[in-house]
Design a protein around this motif. Structure first.
Motif, short mmCIF file in Angstrom:
data_model
loop_
_atom_site.label_atom_id
_atom_site.label_comp_id
_atom_site.label_asym_id
_atom_site.label_seq_id
_atom_site.Cartn_x
_atom_site.Cartn_y
_atom_site.Cartn_z
N LEU A 172 58.44 35.32 37.63
CA LEU A 172 59.71 34.87 38.22
C LEU A 172 60.86 35.06 37.23
O LEU A 172 61.98 35.42 37.63
N ALA A 173 60.59 34.82 35.94
CA ALA A 173 61.64 35.00 34.93
C ALA A 173 62.10 36.46 34.91
O ALA A 173 63.30 36.75 34.89
N VAL A 186 63.12 43.62 41.97
CA VAL A 186 61.84 44.19 41.49
C VAL A 186 60.76 44.22 42.57
O VAL A 186 60.06 45.23 42.71
N PRO A 187 60.60 43.15 43.39
CA PRO A 187 59.53 43.20 44.41
C PRO A 187 59.65 44.42 45.32
O PRO A 187 58.63 44.97 45.75
N THR A 188 60.86 44.87 45.62
CA THR A 188 61.03 46.04 46.48
C THR A 188 61.05 47.34 45.68
O THR A 188 60.43 48.33 46.09
N ASN A 189 61.76 47.34 44.57
CA ASN A 189 62.05 48.61 43.90
C ASN A 189 61.27 48.89 42.63
O ASN A 189 61.46 49.92 42.00
N GLY A 190 60.43 47.97 42.24
CA GLY A 190 59.72 48.17 40.98
C GLY A 190 60.61 47.86 39.80
O GLY A 190 61.71 47.32 39.96
N LEU A 191 60.15 48.22 38.62
CA LEU A 191 60.88 47.85 37.41
C LEU A 191 62.21 48.59 37.32
O LEU A 191 62.34 49.72 37.78
N PRO A 192 63.22 47.95 36.72
CA PRO A 192 64.52 48.60 36.59
C PRO A 192 64.50 49.66 35.48
O PRO A 192 63.56 49.70 34.68
N GLU A 193 65.53 50.45 35.45
CA GLU A 193 65.62 51.55 34.48
C GLU A 193 65.43 51.08 33.04
O GLU A 193 64.75 51.73 32.25
N LEU A 334 58.36 24.35 39.08
CA LEU A 334 59.56 25.18 39.01
C LEU A 334 60.79 24.31 39.26
O LEU A 334 60.83 23.53 40.21
N GLN A 335 61.80 24.44 38.38
CA GLN A 335 63.02 23.64 38.49
C GLN A 335 63.78 23.89 39.81
O GLN A 335 64.27 22.96 40.42
N ASP A 336 63.87 25.16 40.21
CA ASP A 336 64.66 25.51 41.39
C ASP A 336 63.85 26.38 42.34
O ASP A 336 63.51 27.52 42.01
N ARG A 337 63.54 25.81 43.51
CA ARG A 337 62.61 26.50 44.41
C ARG A 337 63.13 27.82 44.95
O ARG A 337 62.35 28.62 45.46
N LYS A 338 64.42 28.09 44.79
CA LYS A 338 64.94 29.34 45.39
C LYS A 338 64.23 30.57 44.82
O LYS A 338 64.08 31.57 45.52
N HIS A 339 63.75 30.47 43.57
CA HIS A 339 63.11 31.64 42.95
C HIS A 339 61.79 32.01 43.64
O HIS A 339 61.32 33.13 43.49
N LEU A 340 61.19 31.05 44.36
CA LEU A 340 59.91 31.35 45.00
C LEU A 340 60.04 32.46 46.04
O LEU A 340 59.07 33.13 46.37
N GLY A 341 61.26 32.66 46.53
CA GLY A 341 61.50 33.73 47.49
C GLY A 341 61.06 35.09 46.94
O GLY A 341 60.71 35.99 47.70
N LEU A 342 61.06 35.21 45.61
CA LEU A 342 60.66 36.47 44.99
C LEU A 342 59.17 36.76 45.17
O LEU A 342 58.71 37.87 44.93
N LEU A 343 58.41 35.74 45.60
CA LEU A 343 56.97 35.92 45.75
C LEU A 343 56.54 36.20 47.18
O LEU A 343 55.46 36.72 47.42
#
Ligand SMILES: *Cc1c(COP(=O)(O)O)cnc(C)c1O
Length: 504
Positions: A172-173, A186-193, A334-343
């Motif tokens: 998540l970080a 990242v979940p859609t596009n993979g690692l950034p440049e 997790l302090q802020d649940r909004k990040h879970l959307g990344l999963l």
């Protein structure tokens, strides 16, 4: 009743499931009794933490047991067969002189809850597979986030343990950073440049799962910058500030700091309040690995050592370390649940979008696992039937015994204690008789001999490249007398070794 040849022996089928029919219930009661009696006999007869057999001896005893046939054997017969070779030859973690690893004696409510977890076999991925269990887990997550003093809007999920929780924190970080820094998903596009320039800081004594996770997350181990520790084995805060500045100067992207709250060897706690301030100022994600030290959340006497934990962006806590639960059982908070959307990833059969619109909770959205155990039940049964006061005093008792152990080792005169005032419940030391320096090999031999004879199970670890011994005291039933006896055993073994002229 179906009686065709193909589906032969329908009444036998009934005997092997806990089901509503009379046969199933009867069969369960009879078979459970056989297992319970066998286990009781094993525990009554155990008088050492380990039987002290060699690998060859264990393999030889196992050979006949591992014969599997088309014809069934009775449970009674099989239990007789496995009692010695498997059950007795286990490492007896509940024994008072078992003090090697962060591997706890499980409390009875946890052990008995395992029976219910298995029998009910709920799967935590979707609400329709765990209608009540889903909400037990949700409420317990809320309970633990409140103990940590996380704000409203925090969240979490049960995990298989610290490795998975650390992995989730770093995942998540990484993804949250890429999103805010480069608007890159990242979940859609993979690692950034620029992924090769991303960096994570952690103590040089952090758990190896930090490096392993970063490597699995595609950033390579080179992305982990180990920070030196001070004389108490805590991550040096000044060094953290200096390294972050240096990395930025080099055009690199530090994005997270992993603080350890209770290192595996020394139980040391990194300076959480300072790190929290610094990370906030610099926009760095703070993940706190409290796999071990998180047990202090229930402590009556040492809770203040966790100050600053409430500012973590995410954290790891293992119930199967210092909270006496059978393996496996941990949480990621997790302090802020909004990040879970990344999963979350929608599978039509499991967590369709309509469910979300209808307010149905499918925990698969919060986890890296799909099918997942109802481990929350053992935590609930333990908290309720033992009470948090007693659990807290058990944890405090292990700290007290660790402090005694450190004192007693120093008093005896022939030991060097690396952490003379233990932060949690581990003591790292070396037997150092006059004229035996370096003593690494002697200490390795002592540890091995005690294990081989099963008299005491200690850990060994390495300090500055030399073998040291370690007590990990997770059993509140281990007393000062037990520790003293193990120290006697160490001295006697050392004496035999030296007299026998083994090392040096
Ligand atoms: C044990 C431990 C881990 C790993 O946890 P598992 O439950 O074994 O996966 C991570 N960090 C620390 C500090 C630990 O002690």
């Amino acid at each position: 009743m179906v009686t065709s040849a193909k589906t032969s022996k329908p009444n036998l089928f009934d005997l092997f499931f806990l089901q509503q029919g009379e046969e199933g219930v009867q069969s369960f009661c009879t078979q459970a009794e056989i297992v319970v009696h066998t286990l009781a006999r094993v525990f009554k007869e155990v008088d050492q933490p380990f039987e002290g057999l060699t690998v060859e001896e264990i393999k030889q005893q196992l050979r006949p047991v591992m014969d599997i046939h088309e014809e069934a054997q009775s449970l009674y017969e099989v239990m007789k067969e496995i009692e010695g070779p498997i059950l007795k030859n286990s490492l007896h973690v509940s024994h008072e002189r078992s003090m090697a690893h962060l591997h706890c004696p499980p409390v009875l409510p946890g052990v008995l809850a395992e029976l219910m977890i298995g029998a009910l076999n709920q799967s935590m991925d979707s609400w329709d597979q765990s209608p009540s269990a889903t909400y037990v887990e949700e409420e317990l997550i809320r309970y633990w986030t409140q103990l940590v003093q996380f704000p409203e809007g925090s969240d979490g999920v049960f995990t298989s343990g610290g490795t998975q929780s650390n992995y989730m924190g770093l995942l998540l970080a990484r993804d949250a950073y890429c999103l805010t820094q480069w608007n890159h998903h990242v979940p859609t596009n993979g690692l950034p440049e620029d992924f090769r320039k991303m960096r994570v800081l952690c103590s040089e004594e952090a758990h190896f799962s930090v490096k392993k996770s970063i490597s699995q997350l595609g950033l390579g181990e080179q992305a982990v910058i180990p920070v030196p520790v001070d004389e108490k084995h805590r991550m040096d805060f000044k060094e953290v500030c200096r390294i972050v500045e240096q990395l930025e100067g080099e055009g690199l992207f530090p994005f997270a700091v992993v603080a350890t709250c209770g290192t595996t060897d020394f139980g040391s706690i990194d300076p959480l309040p300072n790190l929290a301030d610094f990370c906030k100022k610099k926009g760095l994600w703070l993940h706190v690995d409290a796999a071990y030290g998180g047990g202090l959340l229930l402590s009556n006497e040492h809770r203040d050592k966790l100050e600053g934990l409430e500012h973590a962006d995410s954290m790891t806590l293992d119930f199967h370390k210092w909270l006496f639960q059978p393996i496996s059982c941990g949480v990621f908070l997790l302090q802020d649940r909004k990040h879970l959307g990344l999963l979350s990833h929608h599978a039509d059969y499991l967590n369709p979008l309509e469910d979300e619109e209808d307010g149905i909770l499918n925990l698969v959205n919060k986890s890296v696992q799909t099918t997942r155990r109802f481990d929350a039940l053992k935590v609930l049964l333990t908290l309720k039937t033992m009470g948090t006061g007693l659990l807290g005093s058990m944890i405090d008792r292990t700290v007290e015994v660790a402090q005694y152990a450190a004192h007693e080792l120093e008093r005896r005169g022939c030991f060097h204690v690396e952490n003379a005032s233990p932060e949690l419940s581990t003591v790292v030391f070396q037997y150092r008789p006059a004229g035996h320096h370096p003593a690494g090999e002697l200490n390795r031999n002592i540890q091995q001999k005690l294990f081989r004879e099963g008299r005491a199970v200690l850990a060994k670890t390495s300090v500055d490249g030399e073998t040291y011994l370690k007590f990990t005291l997770l059993n509140p039933r281990t007393s000062e007398g037990d520790v003293s006896r193990v120290i006697d055993e160490i001295e006697n073994t050392a004496y035999e070794q030296i007299k026998g002229g083994t090392p040096h």
